[in-house]
Enzyme design. Structure first.
Site, PDB file in Angstrom:
ATOM      1  N   THR A   1      35.712  38.893  14.827  1.00 11.66           N
ATOM      2  CA  THR A   1      37.028  37.663  14.514  1.00 11.66           C
ATOM      3  C   THR A   1      38.086  38.786  15.335  1.00 11.66           C
ATOM      4  O   THR A   1      38.159  38.132  16.272  1.00 11.66           O
ATOM      5  CB  THR A   1      37.641  38.465  13.051  1.00 11.66           C
ATOM      6  OG1 THR A   1      36.766  37.171  12.240  1.00 11.66           O
ATOM      7  CG2 THR A   1      38.595  36.996  12.850  1.00 11.66           C
ATOM      8  N   THR A   2      38.023  39.705  15.576  1.00  5.51           N
ATOM      9  CA  THR A   2      38.451  40.701  16.438  1.00  5.51           C
ATOM     10  C   THR A   2      38.585  40.752  17.811  1.00  5.51           C
ATOM     11  O   THR A   2      39.166  39.893  18.401  1.00  5.51           O
ATOM     12  CB  THR A   2      38.815  42.178  15.713  1.00  5.51           C
ATOM     13  OG1 THR A   2      38.758  42.077  14.712  1.00  5.51           O
ATOM     14  CG2 THR A   2      39.846  42.731  16.863  1.00  5.51           C
TER      15      THR A   2
ATOM     16  N   TYR B   1      35.820  26.485   6.499  1.00  2.86           N
ATOM     17  CA  TYR B   1      36.329  25.077   6.529  1.00  2.86           C
ATOM     18  C   TYR B   1      35.457  24.108   5.799  1.00  2.86           C
ATOM     19  O   TYR B   1      36.104  23.443   5.178  1.00  2.86           O
ATOM     20  CB  TYR B   1      36.629  24.399   7.983  1.00  2.86           C
ATOM     21  CG  TYR B   1      37.207  23.282   8.233  1.00  2.86           C
ATOM     22  CD1 TYR B   1      38.533  23.254   7.699  1.00  2.86           C
ATOM     23  CD2 TYR B   1      35.927  21.973   8.597  1.00  2.86           C
ATOM     24  CE1 TYR B   1      38.934  21.860   8.397  1.00  2.86           C
ATOM     25  CE2 TYR B   1      37.453  20.998   8.586  1.00  2.86           C
ATOM     26  CZ  TYR B   1      38.123  20.875   7.961  1.00  2.86           C
ATOM     27  OH  TYR B   1      39.489  19.636   7.974  1.00  2.86           O
TER      28      TYR B   1
ATOM     29  N   TYR C   1      28.728  38.336   5.328  1.00  2.00           N
ATOM     30  CA  TYR C   1      30.743  38.833   6.353  1.00  2.00           C
ATOM     31  C   TYR C   1      32.072  37.880   5.177  1.00  2.00           C
ATOM     32  O   TYR C   1      31.587  36.771   5.031  1.00  2.00           O
ATOM     33  CB  TYR C   1      31.212  38.256   7.714  1.00  2.00           C
ATOM     34  CG  TYR C   1      32.268  38.656   8.035  1.00  2.00           C
ATOM     35  CD1 TYR C   1      33.603  39.730   6.943  1.00  2.00           C
ATOM     36  CD2 TYR C   1      32.855  38.433   9.380  1.00  2.00           C
ATOM     37  CE1 TYR C   1      34.669  39.359   7.757  1.00  2.00           C
ATOM     38  CE2 TYR C   1      33.805  38.635   9.728  1.00  2.00           C
ATOM     39  CZ  TYR C   1      34.907  38.946   8.245  1.00  2.00           C
ATOM     40  OH  TYR C   1      36.036  39.165   9.433  1.00  2.00           O
TER      41      TYR C   1
ATOM     42  N   ARG D   1      40.132  33.517   5.478  1.00  3.35           N
ATOM     43  CA  ARG D   1      40.499  33.301   6.510  1.00  3.35           C
ATOM     44  C   ARG D   1      39.574  32.319   6.319  1.00  3.35           C
ATOM     45  O   ARG D   1      39.193  30.990   7.202  1.00  3.35           O
ATOM     46  CB  ARG D   1      39.734  33.366   8.139  1.00  3.35           C
ATOM     47  CG  ARG D   1      40.995  34.950   8.057  1.00  3.35           C
ATOM     48  CD  ARG D   1      40.309  35.731   9.653  1.00  3.35           C
ATOM     49  NE  ARG D   1      40.507  37.173   9.728  1.00  3.35           N
ATOM     50  CZ  ARG D   1      41.518  36.717  11.027  1.00  3.35           C
ATOM     51  NH1 ARG D   1      41.922  35.507  11.732  1.00  3.35           N
ATOM     52  NH2 ARG D   1      42.338  37.499  11.722  1.00  3.35           N
TER      53      ARG D   1
ATOM     54  N   LYS E   1      30.052  42.766   4.992  1.00  4.53           N
ATOM     55  CA  LYS E   1      31.490  43.431   5.308  1.00  4.53           C
ATOM     56  C   LYS E   1      31.937  42.385   3.567  1.00  4.53           C
ATOM     57  O   LYS E   1      32.501  41.728   4.314  1.00  4.53           O
ATOM     58  CB  LYS E   1      31.707  43.126   6.260  1.00  4.53           C
ATOM     59  CG  LYS E   1      33.344  43.322   6.983  1.00  4.53           C
ATOM     60  CD  LYS E   1      33.627  42.953   8.234  1.00  4.53           C
ATOM     61  CE  LYS E   1      35.288  42.982   8.578  1.00  4.53           C
ATOM     62  NZ  LYS E   1      35.337  42.551  10.294  1.00  4.53           N
TER      63      LYS E   1
ATOM     64  N   ILE F   1      33.853  48.494   9.441  1.00  5.83           N
ATOM     65  CA  ILE F   1      34.337  47.629   9.982  1.00  5.83           C
ATOM     66  C   ILE F   1      35.384  46.887  10.227  1.00  5.83           C
ATOM     67  O   ILE F   1      36.397  46.574   9.939  1.00  5.83           O
ATOM     68  CB  ILE F   1      33.453  46.277  10.355  1.00  5.83           C
ATOM     69  CG1 ILE F   1      31.654  46.456  10.249  1.00  5.83           C
ATOM     70  CG2 ILE F   1      33.674  45.279  11.672  1.00  5.83           C
ATOM     71  CD1 ILE F   1      30.578  45.512   9.814  1.00  5.83           C
TER      72      ILE F   1
END
Length: 295
Positions: A47-48, A110, A136, A141, A164, A206
């Site tokens: 994501t980052t 989504y 994850y 999000r 994570k 993380i």
């Protein structure tokens, strides 16, 4: 007893851009800074790393470049999540082909699958590619929460080796620690609460903050391993403001602001994200001073 495959400070790397393209030189320099700072692993194109806005070709190139630059000096867990299972399998397969140590696979976003759908998604990846997979879970999000019972069920699959957890809910780790398979890596995805996560039996983080302060994050982890919780809290006290400041605008724009301030890359970011807003910068600068970053 088999220990966790992944542990310690694992940096969720930013992806530096320049003139609309991936800045490969800056990316490699950032990785070198991470390794010299003592981190135990890196995650490219999570994501980052703005995985949502890089092309598939860029994604694969970033992972390959990361593996080649790290050259075995730390773990590489390649970001490989997608809403479509077939696409996630393709990214995990590529990660294996170029030599990554594992893949970080986010819950499909989504389309909001059921718990059975989530299990089937990760089971299909497990069956398709022989590479360690870290689940994850970031419901803020993705719009879907990977239930603890589903995590425990998935932990029994041979290639699913950890999670994570970015929920920030410290009550969950005890349940997962008790119910998941032996040696399952329990990794925090929430910098402000990761010290508590370690105290509950977690194995690492993380991290976004370690992009900026790798040495301090590594020092905190090493203090906990040594049983020096007072020392760990002292580091956490220096970093807590920075943990919060790096999310004062949409991540990773604050981290890119700091890294640009340190002369390590451009602030450039891809739409629909925009550069860190000016109103947040004084607070970020103050947090940097307390953390001792850039001194």
């Amino acid at each position: 007893m088999t220990g966790p495959l992944f542990k310690g400070v694992i940096t969720a790397l930013i992806t530096p851009f320049r003139d609309g393209k991936v800045d490969e030189t800056a990316f490699c320099q950032l990785i070198e800074r991470q390794i010299s700072g003592g981190v135990h692993g890196v995650v490219p194109v999570g994501t980052t790393g703005e995985s949502a806005t890089v092309s598939v070709d860029e994604h694969k190139r970033i992972v390959e470049l990361c593996v080649n630059t790290v050259a075995g000096r730390a773990r590489v867990i390649a970001g490989a999540g997608a809403s479509a299972t077939d696409k996630a399998i393709d990214l995990v397969r590529h990660a294996k082909t170029v030599g990554a140590d594992g893949a970080l696979v986010v819950t499909p976003y989504y389309n909001r699958p059921s718990q059975e759908g989530l299990y089937a998604h990760f089971a299909a990846i497990n069956d398709a590619v022989q590479l360690p997979v870290v689940l994850y879970n970031v419901p803020g999000r993705t719009g879907v929460d990977l239930a603890d019972a589903t995590t425990a069920r998935l932990s029994k699959l041979p290639n699913v080796v950890g999670i994570k957890d970015a929920t920030g809910d410290l009550g969950r780790i005890s349940r997962q620690r008790l119910d998941c398979a032996e040696g399952f890596s329990l990794i925090s995805g929430d910098d402000p609460s990761w010290l508590g996560y370690l105290a509950h039996g977690g194995h690492g983080v993380i991290s976004v903050t370690s992009n900026v302060a790798p040495r301090a994050m590594a020092d905190l982890y090493e203090a906990t391993i040594a049983g020096n919780w007072d020392g760990a809290r002292a580091v956490q006290d220096r970093l807590i403001g920075l943990h919060k400041a790096l999310f004062m605008d949409s991540s990773p724009s604050p981290a890119k602001y700091v890294l640009a301030k340190l002369g390590l890359c451009s602030e450039e970011i891809r739409l629909p994200l925009v550069r860190c807003n000016d109103a947040a910068k004084p607070s970020i600068d103050a947090a940097l001073a307390v953390a001792g970053v850039g001194e």
